[in-house]
Design a protein around this motif. Structure first.
Motif: not given
Ligand code: NAI
Length: 334
Positions: A39-41, A45-46, A57-59, A63-64
């Motif tokens: 998610d945005v938070h 990590l990528a 369930n990954d969003r 914004p992401v």
């Protein structure tokens, strides 16, 4: 090539690493595994990764996607069939390569739908506990013979067809509804309008994708059209069902049984251990109080065979991206 794998459970690591050992890739993959949802938070990590590998369930909203693009990510590899969690319009505008795994053992999900129906109908979950406590009473375990009953399949794609074949084999009358009717269905059952399917079926099983058109396909109106006492099964996507309407129909004794492997607000709950915590989702907790409701945590796909296929196809999609060649599993905005 570095790939950030989000929502990575130990079984994801095992099957992706095993598939990688057998794969003949243009460029070896270096998987960075993260337990976290995307998610945005967590998008940061990528950093330094060319691709992200994600699950249901990954969003991947705008914004992401903007954040991933700024980090240099150019490919999104879905380890699932559904892609309702990806903003495809934004992904297209930013030039992302998006690919999914369209089919991986549809029978695995169909068999899980059957497991839910059989458990709820014959109360085997309650019988298991009773017998272990030395209680051999049968009161409360009364089921219904499924042979001769009518099963309605909403969405006669790969999983819907596999489910239809199972129930046909059990001696059920099978009805189907699909705006894009498959020629493989008529030998198994009869296509009817959704209203007729809901009115006639003893069991309604959902197998259509979640789209703006199918969001809350099952709502107060459609629940009222169902045969009183019927069973609703959802192994597709939680958003197909209006949870509050279902709670109302259960309380009114209109809906006889509910078996779900997916839940509207599942991203806050599923694939995590909350057993020592207070669960804040009141609608979910209300569902848990009904004796005629059975919930599993999105495990329909969860067989060794399906995980092998998911990993192999995901690596194939990655290789298509790396080689810049056409990918049959690519997903683009309609
Ligand atoms: P599919 O694409 O082969 O079949 C979907 C069918 O739904 C198509 O025939 C399509 O025409 C039909 N459809 C579209 N709109 C409809 C509507 N308004 N009413 C009725 N039918 C409609 O997809 P597949 O592989 O059978 O998967 C179905 C769904 O199962 C996926 O979208 C996914 O959400 C879910 N799924 C769940 C899993 C789990 O672990 N519980 C695992 C894999 C998929």
């Amino acid at each position: 090539m570095k790939i950030a794998v989000f929502s990575a459970r130990p079984y994801d690591r095992r099957f992706l690493d095993e598939a990688h050992q057998c794969a003949d890739l243009a460029e070896p993959a270096e998987f960075l595994y993260f337990d976290a949802f995307l998610d945005v938070h967590t998008a940061a990590l990528a950093q330094d990764c060319a691709a992200v590998c994600v699950f249901v369930n990954d969003r991947l909203d705008a914004p992401v996607l903007h954040a991933l693009h700024a980090l240099g990510v150019r490919a999104i590899l879905l380890r699932c069939a559904g892609f309702n969690n990806v903003d495809l319009a934004t992904a297209g505008q930013r030039g992302f390569f998006v690919a999914r795994v369209p089919a991986y053992s549809p029978e695995a999900v169909a068999e899980h739908a059957l497991a839910l129906v059989m458990t709820l109908n014959r109360h085997t979950h309650r019988a298991y506990n009773r017998v272990r406590e030395g209680n051999f009473m049968l009161d409360g375990l009364l089921g219904r013979t499924l042979h001769g009953k009518t099963v309605g399949i909403v969405g006669t794609g790969k999983i819907g067809l596999a489910t239809a074949r199972i129930f046909k084999g059990m001696g059920c009358t099978v009805l189907g509804h699909d705006p894009y009717p498959s020629p493989d269905f008529p030998p198994i059952g009869t296509f009817v309008a959704l209203e007729e399917l809901l009115a006639r079926a003893d069991i309604v099983s959902l197998h259509c994708p979640l789209t703006p058109d199918t969001h809350h396909l099952i709502n107060a109106t459609s629940l009222a059209q169902m045969k009183p006492g019927a069973m609703l099964v959802n192994t597709s996507r939680g958003g197909l069902v209006d949870t509050q309407a279902v709670i109302g129909a259960l309380k009114a004794r209109q809906l006889g049984h509910l078996a779900i492997d997916v839940y509207e607000q599942e991203s806050a709950l599923f694939f995590q251990d909350w057993s020592g915590e207070i669960i804040d989702d009141d609608a979910f907790q209300r569902l848990m109080t009904f004796p005629n409701v059975l919930v599993t945590g999105h495990q329909g796909f969860f067989t060794a065979e399906a995980l092998q296929e998911i990993s192999a196809i995901t690596l194939g999609n990655l290789d298509d991206f790396a080689r810049g060649r056409a990918c049959a599993n690519r997903v683009v905005a309609a």
